[in-house]
Design a protein around this motif. Structure first.
Motif, PDB file in Angstrom:
ATOM      1  N   GLU A   1      42.854  44.268  28.624  1.00  0.00           N
ATOM      2  CA  GLU A   1      43.139  42.897  28.200  1.00  0.00           C
ATOM      3  C   GLU A   1      42.744  42.661  26.735  1.00  0.00           C
ATOM      4  O   GLU A   1      41.705  43.158  26.305  1.00  0.00           O
ATOM      5  CB  GLU A   1      42.373  41.896  29.088  1.00  0.00           C
ATOM      6  CG  GLU A   1      42.672  42.013  30.577  1.00  0.00           C
ATOM      7  CD  GLU A   1      41.950  40.954  31.409  1.00  0.00           C
ATOM      8  OE1 GLU A   1      41.821  41.162  32.626  1.00  0.00           O
ATOM      9  OE2 GLU A   1      41.504  39.942  30.832  1.00  0.00           O
TER      10      GLU A   1
ATOM     11  N   ASP B   1      40.004  37.509  37.645  1.00  0.00           N
ATOM     12  CA  ASP B   1      38.971  37.928  36.692  1.00  0.00           C
ATOM     13  C   ASP B   1      37.644  38.151  37.396  1.00  0.00           C
ATOM     14  O   ASP B   1      36.611  38.106  36.805  1.00  0.00           O
ATOM     15  CB  ASP B   1      38.831  36.917  35.559  1.00  0.00           C
ATOM     16  CG  ASP B   1      37.920  35.797  35.968  1.00  0.00           C
ATOM     17  OD1 ASP B   1      37.210  35.308  35.113  1.00  0.00           O
ATOM     18  OD2 ASP B   1      37.952  35.486  37.177  1.00  0.00           O
TER      19      ASP B   1
ATOM     20  N   HIS C   1      38.132  48.994  34.184  1.00  0.00           N
ATOM     21  CA  HIS C   1      39.596  49.037  34.247  1.00  0.00           C
ATOM     22  C   HIS C   1      40.192  50.301  33.617  1.00  0.00           C
ATOM     23  O   HIS C   1      41.154  50.852  34.132  1.00  0.00           O
ATOM     24  CB  HIS C   1      40.180  47.777  33.613  1.00  0.00           C
ATOM     25  CG  HIS C   1      39.473  46.532  34.048  1.00  0.00           C
ATOM     26  ND1 HIS C   1      39.399  45.414  33.249  1.00  0.00           N
ATOM     27  CD2 HIS C   1      38.748  46.237  35.155  1.00  0.00           C
ATOM     28  CE1 HIS C   1      38.675  44.486  33.860  1.00  0.00           C
ATOM     29  NE2 HIS C   1      38.272  44.950  35.015  1.00  0.00           N
TER      30      HIS C   1
ATOM     31  N   TYR D   1      30.458  30.750  40.768  1.00  0.00           N
ATOM     32  CA  TYR D   1      29.160  31.077  40.151  1.00  0.00           C
ATOM     33  C   TYR D   1      28.962  30.348  38.833  1.00  0.00           C
ATOM     34  O   TYR D   1      27.833  30.136  38.378  1.00  0.00           O
ATOM     35  CB  TYR D   1      29.012  32.603  39.966  1.00  0.00           C
ATOM     36  CG  TYR D   1      29.637  33.191  38.725  1.00  0.00           C
ATOM     37  CD1 TYR D   1      30.868  33.848  38.771  1.00  0.00           C
ATOM     38  CD2 TYR D   1      28.985  33.122  37.494  1.00  0.00           C
ATOM     39  CE1 TYR D   1      31.443  34.399  37.641  1.00  0.00           C
ATOM     40  CE2 TYR D   1      29.537  33.678  36.353  1.00  0.00           C
ATOM     41  CZ  TYR D   1      30.759  34.309  36.429  1.00  0.00           C
ATOM     42  OH  TYR D   1      31.332  34.868  35.289  1.00  0.00           O
ATOM     43  N   LYS D   2      30.075  29.881  38.215  1.00  0.00           N
ATOM     44  CA  LYS D   2      29.963  29.130  36.952  1.00  0.00           C
ATOM     45  C   LYS D   2      29.601  27.666  37.235  1.00  0.00           C
ATOM     46  O   LYS D   2      29.171  26.940  36.355  1.00  0.00           O
ATOM     47  CB  LYS D   2      31.266  29.269  36.174  1.00  0.00           C
ATOM     48  CG  LYS D   2      31.563  30.693  35.698  1.00  0.00           C
ATOM     49  CD  LYS D   2      32.952  30.798  35.069  1.00  0.00           C
ATOM     50  CE  LYS D   2      33.315  32.229  34.685  1.00  0.00           C
ATOM     51  NZ  LYS D   2      32.672  32.699  33.441  1.00  0.00           N
TER      52      LYS D   2
ATOM     53  N   THR E   1      30.576  33.747  26.269  1.00  0.00           N
ATOM     54  CA  THR E   1      30.831  33.755  24.827  1.00  0.00           C
ATOM     55  C   THR E   1      31.232  32.353  24.369  1.00  0.00           C
ATOM     56  O   THR E   1      31.024  31.979  23.217  1.00  0.00           O
ATOM     57  CB  THR E   1      31.956  34.770  24.496  1.00  0.00           C
ATOM     58  OG1 THR E   1      33.003  34.618  25.450  1.00  0.00           O
ATOM     59  CG2 THR E   1      31.434  36.194  24.518  1.00  0.00           C
TER      60      THR E   1
HETATM   61  C1  26W Z   1      39.962  41.731  38.985  1.00  0.00           C
HETATM   62  C2  26W Z   1      39.220  42.647  38.318  1.00  0.00           C
HETATM   63  C3  26W Z   1      38.428  42.065  37.198  1.00  0.00           C
HETATM   64  C4  26W Z   1      37.064  42.087  37.311  1.00  0.00           C
HETATM   65  C5  26W Z   1      36.273  41.675  36.233  1.00  0.00           C
HETATM   66  C6  26W Z   1      39.059  41.580  36.042  1.00  0.00           C
HETATM   67  C7  26W Z   1      38.274  41.155  34.965  1.00  0.00           C
HETATM   68  C8  26W Z   1      36.913  41.220  35.091  1.00  0.00           C
HETATM   69  C9  26W Z   1      36.119  40.819  33.884  1.00  0.00           C
HETATM   70  C10 26W Z   1      35.000  41.754  33.684  1.00  0.00           C
HETATM   71  C11 26W Z   1      35.607  39.480  34.048  1.00  0.00           C
HETATM   72  C12 26W Z   1      35.102  38.939  32.736  1.00  0.00           C
HETATM   73  O1  26W Z   1      35.860  38.500  31.929  1.00  0.00           O
HETATM   74  N1  26W Z   1      33.775  38.976  32.592  1.00  0.00           N
HETATM   75  C13 26W Z   1      33.197  38.218  31.515  1.00  0.00           C
HETATM   76  O2  26W Z   1      33.061  39.071  30.381  1.00  0.00           O
HETATM   77  C14 26W Z   1      32.566  38.360  29.252  1.00  0.00           C
HETATM   78  C15 26W Z   1      32.578  39.310  28.063  1.00  0.00           C
HETATM   79  O3  26W Z   1      31.572  40.235  28.171  1.00  0.00           O
HETATM   80  C16 26W Z   1      31.178  37.790  29.540  1.00  0.00           C
HETATM   81  O4  26W Z   1      30.756  37.041  28.431  1.00  0.00           O
HETATM   82  C17 26W Z   1      31.190  36.930  30.793  1.00  0.00           C
HETATM   83  O5  26W Z   1      29.887  36.549  31.125  1.00  0.00           O
HETATM   84  C18 26W Z   1      31.817  37.691  31.940  1.00  0.00           C
HETATM   85  O6  26W Z   1      31.993  36.863  33.086  1.00  0.00           O
END
Ligand code: 26W
Length: 829
Positions: free
Chosen positions: A90, A289, A339, A570-571, A675
């Motif tokens: 992404e 996400d 990923h 959780y947020k 962020t």
């Molecule tokens: C569906 C699979 C999946 C799982 C996790 C898709 C995307 C994710 C991401 C890791 C989720 C995500 O965006 N995490 C966020 O990452 C930010 C950048 O480091 C952090 O600042 C956030 O706390 C975190 O939730």
């Protein structure tokens, strides 16, 4: 073997033509613009549409940046040094026009040039559709990181996926989220350069065959089908440093055109099936996400882009005679979460099967080529791929993973003899269901594993990967996230930027710690007034936007209290909603007098993953409460709820500079970093937050007096979880909380039908996995402190200025320096 001809001689007289920078004058810019409008867009100015003009302007800016891009590539080829390959599924890039004009320092010239053509540059900027090639935090972080890598002139390349449809467009129908496809390419995408002749073939399925040749076991993968990966290149301009790096996004296309024979037999659908099947791979971004769906197409996407990236890099970027044993000195691949982790067995396969290296040598190379960043703490967000799906789609890779695991578990047994339980816990292959734990694979093979905030990295060591940090403590490190101050201050908050530059001079955009020089001005009443004027003007700009964009009238003179992020339990958007309902209930019953309530506008922005039922229920409830309160003219002067749809980077750029209060209220121990919290603080909003993620570091830097802390700490959360959390006891133990929940449950906000709110309320009273009720009292108390602080406007402004002054640390430039020092082993230029 790359084609070579006389045109390729670097000494060719025309070789350096493109390196001649375009003339940086208004007239030259107008000339270039009209060239593009007339001869590329093919229309005369009087007959041109705003989209024609936007595309022509984009091409004009591209022209100016092209010189930097080519000079950077030539300079890098001339002096090859270790580079970074950033692998991310992404990239949430946001609109490109404004940022490119800023980076190339062409804004003033372009604005004047457009004026001369009778065109408003702001109108053209508004024409651009942002490339929504990401979900949220992780995707936006990747975009900030590539911006910083270019601004720091770090040799690097970003690799990703060119989704045909990005993050869905959110609309509300009766307050409920409805998703629409994001056809971001429809009006053209002038920032990308397609390179079909650099396509690479990617294989899938089939089976493997092993034979022994002179005692050496040789395994061959016999794939069943393949697709073409077409690279699309985008420039990543550095900030006014003559550098432009590359972002290479891959798009899938069928290897074979449609089948004419089948077509002529009249089965048209069958004739094009292969094509649609192939193109499905990069058709759309998965909008989840946090909870992977484990869909095979998702694994296809992941393998497709990492296989194309590795092949492209080895075959196109490395010199033909390059000795692959030196690969780790040439490049470090940063894995943006789990990923792209399939890149690990893919490199092993290339080295062993394609380049014929012995396993041990291939392992030695591969185990020095990768580093892994984890972005989550939710166990369900850690991807695992069933051996069925993996074995069917990538049979050779599964074999390689099995062998990596066998050798790894051998080393565990050596290190912890007889501890078979540990062996089972640490195995890359989980049992029942049998699946590959991608985070474990990344940790075993990666040179480094990092979290994205101090607390997060500590929890990774202690709770998520304890066995691994015990085995390899030196492997675990932290790099706290950052944001690019170019987009999230210089570009989106021009008024504050001008005030900063006027006060401390130029240069802070690339040396954000210089904001410290603002500290003394917190005690300067005149400066405070100017600072407030900036905030007021930004609020005014937001008001104008929400009227045209959402037909929503933002009232004047109210504190702007903002919570924008993905919708996830959780947020705790529900905690914010309980605060709003508490105020409304108090005012409605007279328990609270209007004088006791600071007039506030509560602004929400949040998309829910389409399959996330509870998240969609919460969105509907927030809109229902908002509708009721906004329609209640008894309190319009005091309470307003705004929920503009389709929160994205472009809306964030207008919302964040206008905010007074930033809501960062996740349950401690759940938000890896955040962020948005950094963006708000850097734009002069005060934070109300828990000690979670990077909130901890923001509070430490801005000072306790300039941060509204509340709620349990992570250890307290863990303890309450241990002892057994009974949410209903908090409901019964707090009158305000009970009244607020009862009001929601009564149907007061849902057409007097309580059942419509029950899904959410019932879960809060019976489950409440993220302890909203437990932190309610502390949160309400903290909001009381916010009211009191806001009443003393001079001290509020003082705190806001100190937040800006003390947030230089949260520049993504600093994050890149940390990655270079702690993970990549690259000199810091
Ligand atoms: C569906 C699979 C999946 C799982 C996790 C898709 C995307 C994710 C991401 C890791 C989720 C995500 O965006 N995490 C966020 O990452 C930010 C950048 O480091 C952090 O600042 C956030 O706390 C975190 O939730």
């Amino acid at each position: 073997m790359r084609f070579k001809g006389p045109a390729h001689e670097p000494t060719h007289p025309l070789a350096l033509r493109a390196a001649v920078p375009a003339e940086r004058t208004v007239d030259a810019f107008v000339e270039e613009f009209l060239e593009n409008l007339n001869y590329v867009q093919g229309v005369a100015l009087p007959r041109s549409t705003i989209n024609d003009q936007y595309l022509a302007l984009a091409m004009t800016v591209r022209r100016y940046l092209m010189t930097d891009w080519m000079n950077t590539a030539r300079r890098r080829r001339g002096a090859p040094s270790k580079m970074v390959g950033y692998l991310s599924a992404e990239y949430l890039l946001g609109r490109q026009l404004g940022n490119s004009l800023l980076a190339a320092d062409l804004y003033d010239i372009a604005r004047e040039a457009m004026n001369q053509c009778g065109i408003s540059i702001d109108a053209l900027r508004a024409q651009e559709v942002e490339p929504g090639l990401g979900n949220g935090g992780l995707g936006r972080l990747a975009a900030c990181f590539v911006d910083s890598l270019a601004t720091l002139d770090v040799p690097s390349i970003g690799y990703g996926i060119r989704y045909e449809y990005g993050m869905f467009r959110q609309t509300f129908v009766d307050g409920r989220q409805v998703e629409r496809p994001d056809s971001w390419l429809f009006l053209g995408s002038p920032w990308e350069f397609p390179l079909p002749d650099r396509a690479v073939e990617i294989h899938f399925g089939g089976h493997t065959e092993s034979t022994t040749q002179d005692g050496q076991e040789i395994t061959r993968w016999l794939p069943a089908w393949n697709v073409q990966a077409i690279p699309y290149q985008l420039m990543v301009p550095g900030y006014r440093n003559g550098v432009a790096n590359t972002l290479r996004l891959w798009s899938a296309r069928a290897t074979r055109e449609f089948d004419l024979h089948i077509f002529n037999s009249g089965d048209y659908e069958e004739a094009v099936r292969a094509q649609t099947f192939a193109e499905n791979i990069t058709k759309v971004l998965y909008p989840e996400d946090s909870t992977p769906q484990g869909k095979e197409l998702r694994l296809q996407q992941q393998y497709f882009f990492v296989a194309a990236s590795l092949k492209d890099y080895i075959e196109q970027t490395l010199p033909d005679d390059f000795d692959l044993h030196n690969l780790p000195d040439q490049i470090i691949w940063q894995l943006n979460d789990t990923h792209p982790v399939i890149a690990i067995p893919e490199l092993m396969r290339l080295l062993v099967d394609e380049y014929g290296l012995p396993w041990e040598e291939a392992w030695d190379i591969t185990s020095r080529c990768f580093a892994y960043t984890c972005h989550t703490l939710l166990p369900e967000a850690l991807e695992v791929w069933s051996v069925d799906i993996l074995g069917r789609l990538l049979p050779r890779h599964l074999e390689i993973i099995y062998r990596i695991n066998d050798e790894f578990l051998e080393s565990v047994r050596e290190r912890f003899p007889g501890d078979e339980d540990r062996v089972r816990r640490m195995s890359i292959i989980q049992e029942n269901p049998r699946a590959v734990r991608m985070a474990y694979l990344a940790t075993v093979v990666g040179t480094k594993v990092n979290g994205v905030a101090e607390l997060h990295s500590q929890l990774l060591r202690d709770k998520v990967l304890p066995d691994f940090s015990e085995m390899w403590p030196e492997k675990f490190t932290n790099v706290t996230n950052g944001i690019t101050p170019r987009r999230f201050l210089r570009l989106s908050n021009g008024r504050l930027s001008d005030l900063i530059t006027e006060t401390i001079g130029e240069g802070w955009e690339t040396d954000l710690e210089r904001l410290r020089e603002l500290e003394p001005y917190a005690d300067d009443a005149a400066f405070r007034q100017r600072f407030r004027d900036v905030k007021e003007a930004n609020k005014h700009r937001l008001r104008d936007l929400l009227i045209t964009r959402d037909n929503f009238a933002l009232p004047q003179g109210q504190m702007i209290d903002v919570m924008v992020k993905r919708l996830h339990e959780y947020k705790r958007q529900m905690l914010k909603l309980l605060h709003i309902v508490t105020l409304y209930e108090g005012l409605s019953t007279g328990r609270l007098t209007p004088e006791q309530v600071t007039p506030r506008t509560f602004v929400f922005g949040a998309k829910a993953a389409p399959g996330y039922f509870m998240a969609k229920e919460i969105i509907a409830l927030i809109n229902a409460v908002g509708k009721t309160i906004n329609a209640d003219d008894r309190f319009n002067e005091i309470l307003t709820v705004a929920f503009p749809a389709n929160y994205n980077v472009t809306l964030a750029e207008k919302l964040i500079p206008a905010a007074d209060l930033s809501e960062q209220i996740s349950l401690a121990g759940k938000e890896a970093s955040g962020t948005g919290n950094m963006k708000f603080a850097l734009n002069g909003a005060l934070t109300i937050g828990t000690d979670d993620g990077a909130n901890v570091e923001i509070r430490q830097l801005v000072g306790d007096d300039n941060f509204f802390l509340f709620g349990m700490s992570e250890p307290e959360v863990a303890a309450l979880g241990e002892q057994g959390y009974v949410p209903r006891s908090f409901y019964e133990g707090n009158d305000d909380l009970r009244r607020a929940i009862d009001l929601i449950a009564s149907g007061a906000f849902t057409d007097r039908d309580g059942s419509k709110a029950w899904t959410v309320v019932g879960d809060l009273l019976n489950n409440d996995r993220f302890m909203v009720l437990a932190d309610y009292a502390s949160y309400i108390e903290a909001q009381g402190r916010v009211d009191a602080a806001y009443a003393d406007y001079e001290s509020w402004t003082r705190s806001a200025i100190l937040n800006v002054a003390r947030c230089g640390f949260f520049s993504s430039d600093r994050s890149m320096h940390d990655y270079m020092a702690r993970i990549w082993g690259i000199g810091q230029g």
